[in-house]
Design an enzyme around this catalytic site. Sequence first.
Site, PDB file in Angstrom:
ATOM      1  CG  ASP A   1       4.129  -3.858  10.453  1.00 49.44           C
ATOM      2  OD1 ASP A   1       3.616  -3.233  11.395  1.00 49.44           O
ATOM      3  OD2 ASP A   1       4.428  -5.057  10.516  1.00 49.44           O
TER       4      ASP A   1
ATOM      5  CB  CYS B   1      -2.681  -3.723   8.987  1.00 52.97           C
ATOM      6  SG  CYS B   1      -3.307  -2.996   7.452  1.00 52.97           S
ATOM      7  CG  ASP B   2       1.582  -6.691   9.141  1.00 52.57           C
ATOM      8  OD1 ASP B   2       0.648  -6.873   8.365  1.00 52.57           O
ATOM      9  OD2 ASP B   2       2.765  -6.820   8.826  1.00 52.57           O
ATOM     10  CE  LYS B   3       3.134  -6.640  13.463  1.00 50.91           C
ATOM     11  NZ  LYS B   3       3.342  -7.269  12.155  1.00 50.91           N
TER      12      LYS B   3
ATOM     13  CB  CYS C   1       0.268  -4.196   1.398  1.00 44.32           C
ATOM     14  SG  CYS C   1       0.640  -2.574   2.111  1.00 44.32           S
TER      15      CYS C   1
ATOM     16  CD  GLU D   1       7.197  -7.017   9.443  1.00 52.25           C
ATOM     17  OE1 GLU D   1       6.260  -7.797   9.614  1.00 52.25           O
ATOM     18  OE2 GLU D   1       7.143  -6.045   8.661  1.00 52.25           O
TER      19      GLU D   1
ATOM     20  CB  SER E   1       7.856  -7.686   5.601  1.00 47.83           C
ATOM     21  OG  SER E   1       6.730  -7.580   4.768  1.00 47.83           O
TER      22      SER E   1
END
Length: 558
Positions: free
Chosen positions: A78, A119-121, A191, A442, A468
């Site tokens: 992202d 991570c995201d998704k 992160c 985002e 985010s």
Amino acid sequence: MRSDIMKTGLGRAPSRALLKAMGITNEEIERPLIGIANSANELVPGHVHLDKIVEAVKAGIRMAGGTPLEFSTIGVCDGLAMGHAGMKYSLASRELIADSVEIMAMAHPFDGLVLVPNCDKIVPGMLMAALRLNIPAVVISGGPMMTGRFKGKKADLITVFEAVGKVKADDMSLEELAVLEEKSCPGCGSCAGMFTANSMNCLTEALGLGLPGNGTIPAVEAARIRLAKKAGMKVMDLVSRNITPRDIATLEAFKNAIAVDMALGCSTNTVLHVPAIAREAGLQVDLNLFDEISARTPHICSLSPAGPNHLEDLDAAGGVQAVLKQLVEGGLANPEVLTVTGEKLEKNLEDAVITDSGVIRPLINPHSPFGGIAIIRGNLAPDGAVVKQSAVDPSMLKNKGIARVFDSEETAIEAILDGRIKPGNIVVIRYEGPRGGPGMREMLNPTSALAGMGLDRQVALITDGRFSGGTRGAAIGHVSPEAAHGGLIAFVKDGDEIEINIPEKRMDLLISDEELARRKTAWNPPEPRITSGYLARYAAQVTSAAQGAITIDKKSAG
């Protein structure tokens, strides 16, 4: 064993021949076959080290008498996709990830699964697949990144995003920014703050589908490798006992996860992902449930971007298990739910302890008596919108301002960085929803620019897109219905007055019914921004953010 239909009997000699072509022995074929979904790639810092995690998982499976078989899935970063068309593909990738795991596990009937995201998704996509398939499964994430250091203070990726605004405001030099780039992200891992990736990894643990420590043990610690080996061994226990994800992820388990969400102050993206995951288990988790649990669950951990602490601090303070133990003791979580340890939650929590009450506060001394996320309604969002209220300055909880309207993220960020947004404005970014974007980008760039320029205490931002987990300030996203569906956000004009009242969970456009009717008469639905490829198909099938932005076959749905 489930895998017998692929490998056992006279008619499966060709299948065994193909397995042997890869060096697999008869002894390995006879054992339970465990699929490992590996989302490693060389684009995502949170995934660049997953090959090592997977090797540890394989060791654990072999130690427990199974045969590991690895396959891959995609993963979008992202941070790298932020601020351009690439972000349109991030949320949409969730469905592809779920589908790809389903395809591999149905085409090759594994006896169990270990899912390795970070991570995201990727995390919610794999969780969706686990519940859809409902074969014994364990999730083991790659772990969070360590915090960077800049000028004697902690730094993370959001520090860099906000630094762009500081440079524009002449509060930081380009030379300082260059140093910050070198120092803020010191190595592999998701992160470092309570952004979406770490939010979902913590909720995986709270839901019971990840082992204790899954959400918080840093990526670079040996304990993460040991946990991966345990995950490999544990899936073999689940296979032998036929314990499946739906045995674990019950409605009570989802309530536990949402309570942890509120206690930690997780990303607003959990409000998209948790309902989508629950739906795969045949459960209904909606915005009302988030609202109910938020109202009774204190916010006890102040993590970046809302506060000074990071995931390594939460881990050292006792992690998700310590948070869960406190919630159980306060009657806010159910200790009777089953977990992938094969034990009930209450058994897992026997040794959990808070070692730093500054990081994990007691329930009687929270940062806020309410959860980190609030569901906002009102005439601008009758189906709901979402705000990370734990990251809103108290002065902005109630706000009446003048709308500055933009039909894309790019035009909004240009206006912010050019100094055209003033104190008292409310930035409205529309046509960025699941369908209108498409892909529900985002909005970290505009919110970080506002924060870096010192405007996050003076300017609110409303969007039918999303934020985010690193966003802070009065940023209200997921506005539903979205503009592309004719939601009220489509009819806001520059100069309109908008009233936001987060404590009362309302957000209203202050114009007359007559004026609104005139605007609706003159409105025409916009032409699709993307007309071919995956995103065109996604836009045609995606539901609203209030329903988790899931994709459905509109024809079969009637």
